[in-house]
Write a protein that holds these residues in place. Sequence first.
Motif, mmCIF file in Angstrom:
data_model
loop_
_atom_site.group_PDB
_atom_site.id
_atom_site.type_symbol
_atom_site.label_atom_id
_atom_site.label_comp_id
_atom_site.label_asym_id
_atom_site.label_seq_id
_atom_site.Cartn_x
_atom_site.Cartn_y
_atom_site.Cartn_z
ATOM 1 N N TYR A 39 42.402 65.750 8.190
ATOM 2 C CA TYR A 39 42.670 64.853 7.070
ATOM 3 C C TYR A 39 44.177 64.730 6.824
ATOM 4 O O TYR A 39 44.693 63.630 6.628
ATOM 5 N N ILE A 74 37.154 62.718 11.256
ATOM 6 C CA ILE A 74 37.890 63.755 10.532
ATOM 7 C C ILE A 74 36.884 64.836 10.174
ATOM 8 O O ILE A 74 35.904 64.581 9.468
ATOM 9 N N MET A 88 38.657 58.708 6.538
ATOM 10 C CA MET A 88 39.092 59.540 5.414
ATOM 11 C C MET A 88 38.077 59.483 4.276
ATOM 12 O O MET A 88 37.767 60.520 3.669
#
Length: 55
Positions: free
Chosen positions: A13, A7, A43
């Motif tokens: 995200y 990410i 994340m």
Amino acid sequence: MKLPIAIHTDEDYDRAQQRVAELNRLPESSDKEKELHALAEAMLAFELRRDDAED
């Protein structure tokens, strides 16, 4: 071989959050758990990098 989840942007995200919601609606499976775990790690890494950049 599957690639790790990375990410890099807020948009990535947001897509990861959407994918988590999709996965949570599916029945339990080992593949689901593996993907949820990989998403959670990606994340968290993004959140930590973002927090470091804000400091």
